[in-house]
Motif scaffolding. Structure first.
Motif, mmCIF file in Angstrom:
data_model
loop_
_atom_site.group_PDB
_atom_site.id
_atom_site.type_symbol
_atom_site.label_atom_id
_atom_site.label_comp_id
_atom_site.label_asym_id
_atom_site.label_seq_id
_atom_site.Cartn_x
_atom_site.Cartn_y
_atom_site.Cartn_z
ATOM 1 N N GLU A 1 -93.076 77.289 -30.431
ATOM 2 C CA GLU A 1 -92.657 77.938 -29.198
ATOM 3 C C GLU A 1 -93.099 79.401 -29.209
ATOM 4 O OE1 GLU A 1 -88.596 78.214 -26.463
ATOM 5 O OE2 GLU A 1 -88.701 76.937 -28.246
ATOM 6 N N LEU A 2 -93.607 79.862 -28.069
ATOM 7 C CA LEU A 2 -94.042 81.249 -27.984
ATOM 8 C C LEU A 2 -93.940 81.743 -26.552
ATOM 9 C CD1 LEU A 2 -97.899 81.620 -27.873
ATOM 10 C CD2 LEU A 2 -96.826 79.373 -27.854
ATOM 11 N N GLY A 3 -94.078 83.071 -26.418
ATOM 12 C CA GLY A 3 -94.073 83.691 -25.105
ATOM 13 C C GLY A 3 -95.445 84.231 -24.777
ATOM 14 N N ARG B 1 -103.140 75.263 -21.812
ATOM 15 C CA ARG B 1 -103.731 74.483 -22.909
ATOM 16 C C ARG B 1 -102.715 74.292 -24.040
ATOM 17 N NH1 ARG B 1 -108.944 72.912 -24.576
ATOM 18 N NH2 ARG B 1 -109.172 72.741 -26.852
ATOM 19 N N LEU B 2 -101.932 75.331 -24.298
ATOM 20 C CA LEU B 2 -100.899 75.230 -25.325
ATOM 21 C C LEU B 2 -99.842 74.200 -24.939
ATOM 22 C CD1 LEU B 2 -100.510 79.013 -26.168
ATOM 23 C CD2 LEU B 2 -101.216 77.242 -27.787
ATOM 24 N N VAL B 3 -99.445 74.212 -23.677
ATOM 25 C CA VAL B 3 -98.457 73.239 -23.200
ATOM 26 C C VAL B 3 -99.006 71.818 -23.344
ATOM 27 C CG1 VAL B 3 -97.251 72.385 -21.151
ATOM 28 C CG2 VAL B 3 -97.278 74.834 -21.658
ATOM 29 N N ARG B 4 -100.260 71.641 -22.967
ATOM 30 C CA ARG B 4 -100.886 70.321 -23.093
ATOM 31 C C ARG B 4 -100.938 69.877 -24.554
ATOM 32 N NH1 ARG B 4 -106.240 70.622 -19.133
ATOM 33 N NH2 ARG B 4 -105.142 71.038 -17.170
ATOM 34 N N GLY B 5 -101.004 70.873 -25.452
ATOM 35 C CA GLY B 5 -101.067 70.564 -26.876
ATOM 36 C C GLY B 5 -99.709 70.361 -27.520
ATOM 37 N N GLY B 6 -98.655 70.382 -26.708
ATOM 38 C CA GLY B 6 -97.332 70.099 -27.225
ATOM 39 C C GLY B 6 -96.479 71.302 -27.555
ATOM 40 N N HIS B 7 -96.944 72.503 -27.262
ATOM 41 C CA HIS B 7 -96.163 73.715 -27.518
ATOM 42 C C HIS B 7 -95.282 74.042 -26.320
ATOM 43 C CE1 HIS B 7 -98.582 74.773 -31.094
ATOM 44 N NE2 HIS B 7 -99.587 74.256 -30.414
ATOM 45 N N LYS B 8 -94.163 74.699 -26.584
ATOM 46 C CA LYS B 8 -93.313 75.211 -25.524
ATOM 47 C C LYS B 8 -93.709 76.658 -25.258
ATOM 48 C CE LYS B 8 -89.280 72.294 -26.480
ATOM 49 N NZ LYS B 8 -87.828 72.284 -26.816
ATOM 50 N N VAL B 9 -94.017 76.964 -24.013
ATOM 51 C CA VAL B 9 -94.490 78.302 -23.667
ATOM 52 C C VAL B 9 -93.644 78.874 -22.536
ATOM 53 C CG1 VAL B 9 -96.443 79.706 -22.924
ATOM 54 C CG2 VAL B 9 -96.841 77.660 -24.320
ATOM 55 N N ALA B 10 -93.097 80.055 -22.775
ATOM 56 C CA ALA B 10 -92.439 80.826 -21.724
ATOM 57 C C ALA B 10 -93.388 81.953 -21.341
ATOM 58 C CB ALA B 10 -91.114 81.393 -22.223
#
Length: 301
Positions: A2-4, A18-27
């Motif tokens: 998870e990152l901002g 791209r990060l979201v598509r890769g399974g990361h949680k992004v704010a």
């Protein structure tokens, strides 16, 4: 992980997606409400302020900056400083001057905060193709961020790497962009020479397509140039005015500081300056001098 993400302009939003598509949680936070709304549609949790963004992240926090170099980055770094806690890390993915990066990293280190510089290349195509990332920072810190870089890169083991200590990522990206200046200038000049050989009636788009395969000058920049020539063969509606965002200047300055000869990069930068002078005093003086010493005709405005 998870990152901002701070800065949801086109590139920042694409990286977050791209990060979201890769399974990361992004704010994500951006001063523009429209940018936040667009990012939300792509799975990014919008934050209304930097404070809200930081509060939404689990410790140790990771905050990625994709904001313009210079004052905007300084202001953002300063605003984040009191909001973060020891062990948190900021990644500057913009095109900051490496000297500014060294200064910011020193400030953060004094507060127990990590600072990583990530020279990022890929432009608007990065969402699909992945990003090339030149990373500077503490080895252990960079390694802890590996899942992020592996997701953003073209492949887990391609297109990214820690190149050295903090500052080295932005320094490497600076030189990368200087090289880019020279390559772009060479393509532009070459196609201009072809276009001016009017009796051959050359199809520049066709020539570009031929060069794209098997030629020693093939490259992604050539692919883009060929695509542009296919869409607009005469560059209609485009002013002959080329901006520079700073990296070319910094590269030339670094060459001067190190006594390294870099004529191609330097001249490509000078040509960008020249493109902006629609009323060149220097050219007028040259014409006048030719008239003074040789009686050559002067073309009137």
């Amino acid at each position: 992980m998870e990152l901002g993400m701070v800065g949801l302009g086109r590139m920042g939003a694409n990286m977050a997606e791209r990060l979201v598509r890769g399974g990361h949680k992004v704010a994500g936070f951006d001063p523009s409400a429209d940018a936040r709304k667009a990012a939300e549609a792509n799975g990014i949790a919008p934050a209304s302020s930097l404070e809200a963004l930081v509060k939404s992240l689990p410790a140790p926090r990771v905050v990625w900056l994709m904001v313009p170099a210079g004052k905007v980055t300084d202001d953002t770094v300063d605003a984040l400083l009191p909001l973060l806690a020891r062990g948190d890390t900021v990644i500057d993915g913009g095109n900051s001057n490496y000297k500014d990066t060294l200064r910011r990293a020193q400030l953060y280190a004094a507060h127990g905060l990590g600072y990583v510089d990530c020279g990022t290349s890929g432009g608007v195509w990065g969402l699909k193709e992945g990003y090339s990332m030149m990373i500077g920072g503490d080895e252990k810190t960079v390694e802890s961020l590996r899942p992020i870089f592996e997701t953003l890169a073209p492949a887990k083991d391609q297109g990214w790497g820690r190149v050295g200590p903090v500052g080295s990522g932005h320094y490497t990206k600076m030189v990368h962009n200087g090289i880019e200046y020279g390559m772009m200038q060479a393509y532009a000049e070459g196609f201009a020479i072809l276009k001016h050989k009017e009796e051959f009636g050359l199809d520049l788009h066709q020539v570009g397509e031929i060069w794209r395969y098997g030629s020693v000058v093939r490259s992604w920049l050539l692919d883009l140039a060929t695509d542009a020539l296919g869409k607009n063969p005469n560059m209609d509606g485009i002013a002959p005015y080329v901006v520079d965002s700073g990296e070319g200047r910094w590269t030339v300055n670094a060459a001067l500081e190190l006594n390294v000869s870099a004529p191609v990069i330097t001249l490509s930068l000078m040509e960008r300056f020249r493109s902006r002078d629609s009323d060149s005093f220097a050219d007028k003086l040259l014409a006048s001098l030719r008239n003074e010493f040789g009686g050559h005709a002067i073309k009137k405005e």
